[in-house]
Enzyme design. Structure first.
Site, PDB file in Angstrom:
ATOM      1  N   CYS A 131       0.855  -1.178   0.000  1.00 45.58           N
ATOM      2  CA  CYS A 131       0.000   0.000   0.000  1.00 45.58           C
ATOM      3  C   CYS A 131       0.897   1.236   0.000  1.00 45.58           C
ATOM      4  O   CYS A 131       1.928   1.279   0.661  1.00 45.58           O
ATOM      5  CB  CYS A 131      -0.934   0.096   1.191  1.00 45.58           C
ATOM      6  SG  CYS A 131      -2.064  -1.270   1.331  1.00 45.58           S
ATOM      7  N   ARG A 180       4.037  -0.532  -4.713  1.00 42.16           N
ATOM      8  CA  ARG A 180       3.685  -1.004  -3.377  1.00 42.16           C
ATOM      9  C   ARG A 180       2.321  -1.692  -3.338  1.00 42.16           C
ATOM     10  O   ARG A 180       1.919  -2.225  -2.303  1.00 42.16           O
ATOM     11  CB  ARG A 180       3.659   0.168  -2.391  1.00 42.16           C
ATOM     12  CG  ARG A 180       4.966   0.924  -2.293  1.00 42.16           C
ATOM     13  CD  ARG A 180       4.837   2.067  -1.323  1.00 42.16           C
ATOM     14  NE  ARG A 180       4.628   1.577   0.019  1.00 42.16           N
ATOM     15  CZ  ARG A 180       5.586   1.246   0.866  1.00 42.16           C
ATOM     16  NH1 ARG A 180       6.840   1.347   0.491  1.00 42.16           N
ATOM     17  NH2 ARG A 180       5.307   0.804   2.064  1.00 42.16           N
ATOM     18  N   TRP A 212      -2.716  -2.710  -1.678  1.00 38.72           N
ATOM     19  CA  TRP A 212      -2.417  -4.139  -1.837  1.00 38.72           C
ATOM     20  C   TRP A 212      -3.261  -4.826  -0.783  1.00 38.72           C
ATOM     21  O   TRP A 212      -3.013  -4.669   0.415  1.00 38.72           O
ATOM     22  CB  TRP A 212      -0.929  -4.409  -1.622  1.00 38.72           C
ATOM     23  CG  TRP A 212      -0.542  -5.814  -1.931  1.00 38.72           C
ATOM     24  CD1 TRP A 212      -0.195  -6.328  -3.150  1.00 38.72           C
ATOM     25  CD2 TRP A 212      -0.439  -6.912  -1.004  1.00 38.72           C
ATOM     26  NE1 TRP A 212       0.102  -7.667  -3.039  1.00 38.72           N
ATOM     27  CE2 TRP A 212      -0.043  -8.047  -1.736  1.00 38.72           C
ATOM     28  CE3 TRP A 212      -0.661  -7.046   0.360  1.00 38.72           C
ATOM     29  CZ2 TRP A 212       0.147  -9.293  -1.148  1.00 38.72           C
ATOM     30  CZ3 TRP A 212      -0.474  -8.291   0.949  1.00 38.72           C
ATOM     31  CH2 TRP A 212      -0.076  -9.402   0.200  1.00 38.72           C
ATOM     32  N   ASN A 272      -1.741   1.985   5.741  1.00 43.28           N
ATOM     33  CA  ASN A 272      -0.856   0.954   5.219  1.00 43.28           C
ATOM     34  C   ASN A 272      -0.460   0.095   6.403  1.00 43.28           C
ATOM     35  O   ASN A 272      -0.004   0.628   7.411  1.00 43.28           O
ATOM     36  CB  ASN A 272       0.363   1.645   4.577  1.00 43.28           C
ATOM     37  CG  ASN A 272       1.508   0.693   4.275  1.00 43.28           C
ATOM     38  OD1 ASN A 272       1.309  -0.504   4.168  1.00 43.28           O
ATOM     39  ND2 ASN A 272       2.703   1.248   4.143  1.00 43.28           N
ATOM     40  N   GLY A 273      -0.679  -1.232   6.313  1.00 42.09           N
ATOM     41  CA  GLY A 273      -0.328  -2.113   7.432  1.00 42.09           C
ATOM     42  C   GLY A 273      -1.496  -3.006   7.787  1.00 42.09           C
ATOM     43  O   GLY A 273      -2.463  -3.119   7.027  1.00 42.09           O
ATOM     44  N   GLU A 331      17.254 -17.968  -7.740  1.00 41.85           N
ATOM     45  CA  GLU A 331      16.846 -16.609  -8.092  1.00 41.85           C
ATOM     46  C   GLU A 331      16.280 -16.558  -9.517  1.00 41.85           C
ATOM     47  O   GLU A 331      15.284 -15.882  -9.781  1.00 41.85           O
ATOM     48  CB  GLU A 331      18.052 -15.666  -7.914  1.00 41.85           C
ATOM     49  CG  GLU A 331      17.850 -14.233  -8.331  1.00 41.85           C
ATOM     50  CD  GLU A 331      16.720 -13.493  -7.613  1.00 41.85           C
ATOM     51  OE1 GLU A 331      16.144 -14.018  -6.649  1.00 41.85           O
ATOM     52  OE2 GLU A 331      16.407 -12.381  -8.057  1.00 41.85           O
ATOM     53  N   LYS A 389      12.484 -15.371 -10.484  1.00 45.62           N
ATOM     54  CA  LYS A 389      12.185 -14.303 -11.462  1.00 45.62           C
ATOM     55  C   LYS A 389      11.131 -14.784 -12.442  1.00 45.62           C
ATOM     56  O   LYS A 389      10.187 -14.078 -12.752  1.00 45.62           O
ATOM     57  CB  LYS A 389      13.443 -13.893 -12.247  1.00 45.62           C
ATOM     58  CG  LYS A 389      14.508 -13.115 -11.516  1.00 45.62           C
ATOM     59  CD  LYS A 389      14.109 -11.737 -11.070  1.00 45.62           C
ATOM     60  CE  LYS A 389      13.433 -11.787  -9.766  1.00 45.62           C
ATOM     61  NZ  LYS A 389      14.025 -11.366  -8.569  1.00 45.62           N
ATOM     62  N   GLU A 392       7.557 -15.160 -10.756  1.00 45.40           N
ATOM     63  CA  GLU A 392       6.814 -13.985 -10.308  1.00 45.40           C
ATOM     64  C   GLU A 392       6.323 -13.106 -11.449  1.00 45.40           C
ATOM     65  O   GLU A 392       5.304 -12.454 -11.299  1.00 45.40           O
ATOM     66  CB  GLU A 392       7.597 -13.170  -9.274  1.00 45.40           C
ATOM     67  CG  GLU A 392       8.885 -12.589  -9.760  1.00 45.40           C
ATOM     68  CD  GLU A 392       9.669 -11.902  -8.648  1.00 45.40           C
ATOM     69  OE1 GLU A 392       9.065 -11.355  -7.724  1.00 45.40           O
ATOM     70  OE2 GLU A 392      10.913 -11.917  -8.723  1.00 45.40           O
ATOM     71  N   HIS A 420      17.734 -37.204  -6.727  1.00 50.41           N
ATOM     72  CA  HIS A 420      17.098 -37.658  -5.486  1.00 50.41           C
ATOM     73  C   HIS A 420      15.589 -37.469  -5.533  1.00 50.41           C
ATOM     74  O   HIS A 420      14.948 -37.397  -4.487  1.00 50.41           O
ATOM     75  CB  HIS A 420      17.726 -36.945  -4.284  1.00 50.41           C
ATOM     76  CG  HIS A 420      19.197 -37.232  -4.169  1.00 50.41           C
ATOM     77  ND1 HIS A 420      19.677 -38.434  -3.714  1.00 50.41           N
ATOM     78  CD2 HIS A 420      20.279 -36.494  -4.511  1.00 50.41           C
ATOM     79  CE1 HIS A 420      21.004 -38.420  -3.760  1.00 50.41           C
ATOM     80  NE2 HIS A 420      21.391 -37.250  -4.259  1.00 50.41           N
ATOM     81  N   LYS A 461       5.931  -4.602  -3.977  1.00 52.59           N
ATOM     82  CA  LYS A 461       7.377  -4.595  -3.830  1.00 52.59           C
ATOM     83  C   LYS A 461       7.830  -4.648  -2.375  1.00 52.59           C
ATOM     84  O   LYS A 461       8.770  -5.329  -2.022  1.00 52.59           O
ATOM     85  CB  LYS A 461       7.949  -3.351  -4.497  1.00 52.59           C
ATOM     86  CG  LYS A 461       9.451  -3.388  -4.523  1.00 52.59           C
ATOM     87  CD  LYS A 461      10.019  -2.842  -5.770  1.00 52.59           C
ATOM     88  CE  LYS A 461      11.486  -3.121  -5.850  1.00 52.59           C
ATOM     89  NZ  LYS A 461      11.760  -4.502  -6.283  1.00 52.59           N
TER      90      LYS A 461
HETATM   91  C1  F6R Z   1      11.505 -10.834  -5.729  1.00 52.19           C
HETATM   92  C2  F6R Z   1      11.465  -9.832  -4.691  1.00 52.19           C
HETATM   93  C3  F6R Z   1      11.118 -10.272  -3.316  1.00 52.19           C
HETATM   94  C4  F6R Z   1      11.924  -9.466  -2.295  1.00 52.19           C
HETATM   95  C5  F6R Z   1      11.451  -9.799  -0.875  1.00 52.19           C
HETATM   96  C6  F6R Z   1      12.278  -9.092   0.174  1.00 52.19           C
HETATM   97  O1  F6R Z   1      11.856 -10.288  -6.957  1.00 52.19           O
HETATM   98  O2  F6R Z   1      11.668  -8.676  -4.933  1.00 52.19           O
HETATM   99  O3  F6R Z   1      11.314 -11.634  -3.144  1.00 52.19           O
HETATM  100  O4  F6R Z   1      13.268  -9.764  -2.434  1.00 52.19           O
HETATM  101  O5  F6R Z   1      10.110  -9.426  -0.728  1.00 52.19           O
HETATM  102  O6  F6R Z   1      12.243  -7.708  -0.018  1.00 52.19           O
HETATM  103  P1  F6R Z   1      13.328  -6.755   0.601  1.00 52.19           P
HETATM  104  O7  F6R Z   1      14.620  -7.070  -0.043  1.00 52.19           O
HETATM  105  O8  F6R Z   1      12.845  -5.378   0.286  1.00 52.19           O
HETATM  106  O9  F6R Z   1      13.356  -7.041   2.073  1.00 52.19           O
END
Ligand code: F6R
Length: 614
Positions: A2, A27, A75, A101-102, A487, A491, A494, A510, A609
């Site tokens: 949010c 956000r 969000w 927000n929260g 990773e 990517k 998501e 395994h 994010k």
């Molecule tokens: C994936 C991504 C998330 C963040 C995770 C932690 O692309 O961005 O997995 O890495 O939510 O976020 P931060 O690094 O802001 O604590």
């Protein structure tokens, strides 16, 4: 999660708020809304399901004039994304409007108590409960709005950043925070409010960041007044944010994610600048140097992080164990905080977080501090909650990351961890000098190496077309590149919504090898390192079961071509920096597959994010 924006001053509030909300869409983006107070003091709320652009259309032709207002992009946590659950929320009388927000964890108890006083609710949100609680306190105690907010927040369990305005008062916003960020921008006789200072950088560079359980009375033409929840005044500390507007724009790229992938040579240059001295190869990280004794005496290092930052921490584990000979554990912050972990006073806990606001990582930091450990932060956002609550730390300095999928932050985090491991290793005498010099030199050459790795973009774009059909993917890597495989898989998941699983290459046999058939592509990282031969055997095993293989290989290596269907050649560097290079084609592969599938790569579904809720 949010985004909230507020304005009070002489300008029209709505355009300022809408512009800020666009910048905060990373956000959350499932509904948006704004409350404005008209010059005569009457208040209107405009809100709808969808993105900020939908709100803009909704506002067309409506009277949204007014020089004070608050806005929100959501969000969803409580209640589906719809018009009713969108913020701002009005109190029963319609006199108070609130954005939040929260998460209010005890909202059910509060809602039930309010119901006994005749309150009814139009939405399923915890936020509507809060605005009514404030109104209830205001009416029953006949107190000022700030006093009502303060008393109401004392009853709240959970996390919040809120802003409240009251019908009839055209000059005052009340704001408060706990575990969710809130920055107040100071203008000339005007104030701005945002979850992220960067979103209002067009108007001011002077910011006050609220601390947890602080409440601000923001009044046009008057000095900012901040108090804690006990009603005691707290000091106002103004900080400068040095950011250029171009850092918040796409710069000619179709998406922020593509821009952020391509700017990695420059962001890593910024990350390394002043920290690896070219003439002497000395590493200067003041956070480590000032706490040298702690690093010398460390019994153990525990990384706490989530998501991509957790993947970077897995690479940090290799780096630190190799160079510093300190045992390392890598913890999901969300598990660590609830596990009653054993923490010693001579442990160092390193919190890794791009946003510096991730709720679980922040809670893990607080837990570690309470247990007496020294807590170090590796963050991107300057002044963020984690950066401020750690004992010391290093910023990665890669600039604002706006695409929801993290790319340049990951490479920045790994780069900082490499510098940290080299420096601590040298201080402890555990890293061999020749090796130290090779890695430090490779760090200086990293921007050029990344530029070379980005030359794979066209090949990867073409390859991505071939694989848009796939419903599943496997990613394999070993050693330093096992976290790279995790990773790469994250990517793809998501942003393309294709299921992908990352595995240590040898683990395949395994169990997971049962998945292999012609429909299951495997991305294997098989660059020249100490496990190269072993990875080759793993690739052969997949090939002989009919699997399709895309291999990321070292430039000039022809051997893998015999068994892989497609090879993407990346430049070589020292083994410990190879994840930075290998991740580039994997970021690009995810990006291109997602765009061919028509996905919204910068704002993928269900994601936000900055994960400021548990
Ligand atoms: C994936 C991504 C998330 C963040 C995770 C932690 O692309 O961005 O997995 O890495 O939510 O976020 P931060 O690094 O802001 O604590």
């Amino acid at each position: 999660m949010c985004g909230i924006v507020g304005y009070v001053g002489e300008r029209q509030a709505c355009p300022v708020i809408i512009k800020g909300l666009h910048r905060l869409e990373y956000r959350g983006y499932d509904s948006a809304g704004v409350a404005v107070m008209h010059p005569g003091g009457g208040m209107d709320v405009f809100k709808c399901k969808g993105k900020v652009s939908d709100l803009e259309h909704f506002l067309e032709g409506k009277d949204s004039a007014g020089t004070i207002g608050i806005g929100h992009t959501r969000w969803a946590t409580h209640g589906v994304p719809n018009d009713a659950n969108a913020h701002p929320h009005l109190s029963r009388s319609g006199k108070l409007a609130l954005i939040h927000n929260g998460i209010i964890e005890n909202f059910r108890v509060l809602r039930d108590a309010l119901r006994t006083h005749g309150f009814t609710f139009r939405s399923s949100t915890d936020s509507e409960v809060l605005v009514n609680l404030i109104e209830y306190v205001r009416e029953s105690e006949k107190c000022s709005l700030e006093e009502a907010v303060r008393v109401a927040l004392k009853q709240v369990v959970g996390a919040y950043a809120i802003a409240v305005i009251e019908e009839g008062n055209t000059s005052r916003i009340i704001a408060a925070r706990k575990s969710s960020p809130m920055a107040i921008g100071l203008g000339d006789g005007e104030y701005f409010l945002s979850s992220d200072a960067a979103s209002i950088i067009d108007y001011t560079q002077d910011f006050v960041y609220l601390n947890d359980e602080e409440l601000a009375v923001i009044e046009k033409g008057k000095p900012l007044h901040i108090m804690n929840l006990d009603g005691k005044d707290t000091p106002v500390s103004i900080q400068k944010l040095n950011l250029s507007i171009s850092q918040l724009e796409k710069g000619g790229f179709d998406h922020f994610m593509l821009k952020e992938i391509h700017e990695q040579p420059e962001t890593l240059e910024d990350c390394i600048r002043g920290r690896v001295i070219p003439e002497t190869l000395e590493i200067v990280l003041s956070g480590v140097i000032e706490n040298k004794e702690k690093f010398l005496a460390a019994r153990r290092i525990i990384f706490v992080a989530c998501g991509t930052s957790w993947h970077a921490a897995l690479i940090g584990e290799h780096l630190i164990e190799n160079m510093c000979r300190i045992p390392v554990e890598v913890e999901y912050a969300s598990e660590f905080r609830y596990r009653n972990p054993v923490i010693f006073p001579d442990d160092i806990v390193i919190a890794v977080s791009q946003s510096g606001e991730t709720a679980d990582t922040l809670a893990a930091v607080e837990l570690a501090r309470k247990a007496g450990a020294f807590v170090y932060g590796i963050c991107n956002v300057v002044g963020s909650s984690i950066a401020r609550s750690t004992d010391s730390g290093t910023y990665i300095h890669v600039g604002p990351e706006i695409g929801v999928a993290s790319t340049k932050a990951f490479t920045g985090q790994v780069t900082v961890m490499t510098m940290l491991a080299l420096l601590v290793g040298r201080l402890r005498g555990t890293v061999e000098e020749g090796y130290y010099h090779r890695v430090a030199q490779a760090l200086l050459e990293l921007p050029a190496t990344m530029r070379e790795a980005l030359k794979t973009a066209d090949q990867v774009a073409a390859l991505a077309k071939t694989f848009t059909y796939a419903h599943n993917f496997i990613y394999l890597g070993r050693g330093y590149n096992y976290p790279t495989a995790l990773e790469g898989a994250l990517k793809l998941k998501e942003i393309s919504y294709i299921h992908a699983e990352g595995l240590p290459a040898a683990e395949m046999k395994h169990g997971s090898i049962a998945l292999i058939d012609a429909e299951m592509p495997t991305v294997a990282i098989a660059t020249l390192d100490r496990t190269y031969e072993k990875t080759l055997s793993n690739i052969e095993e997949i090939k002989s079961r009919g699997g399709k293989i895309i291999a990321v290989v070292s430039k000039g290596d022809d051997l893998v071509r015999h068994c892989a269907d497609y090879c993407i050649e990346v430049p070589s560097t020292v083994e410990c920096l190879m994840p930075l290079v290998s991740i580039v084609p994997l970021q690009l592969l995810a990006y291109y597959i997602a765009t061919y599938k028509g996905r919204n790569v910068d704002q993928p579904r269900n994601l936000a994010k900055s994960v400021t809720v548990e």
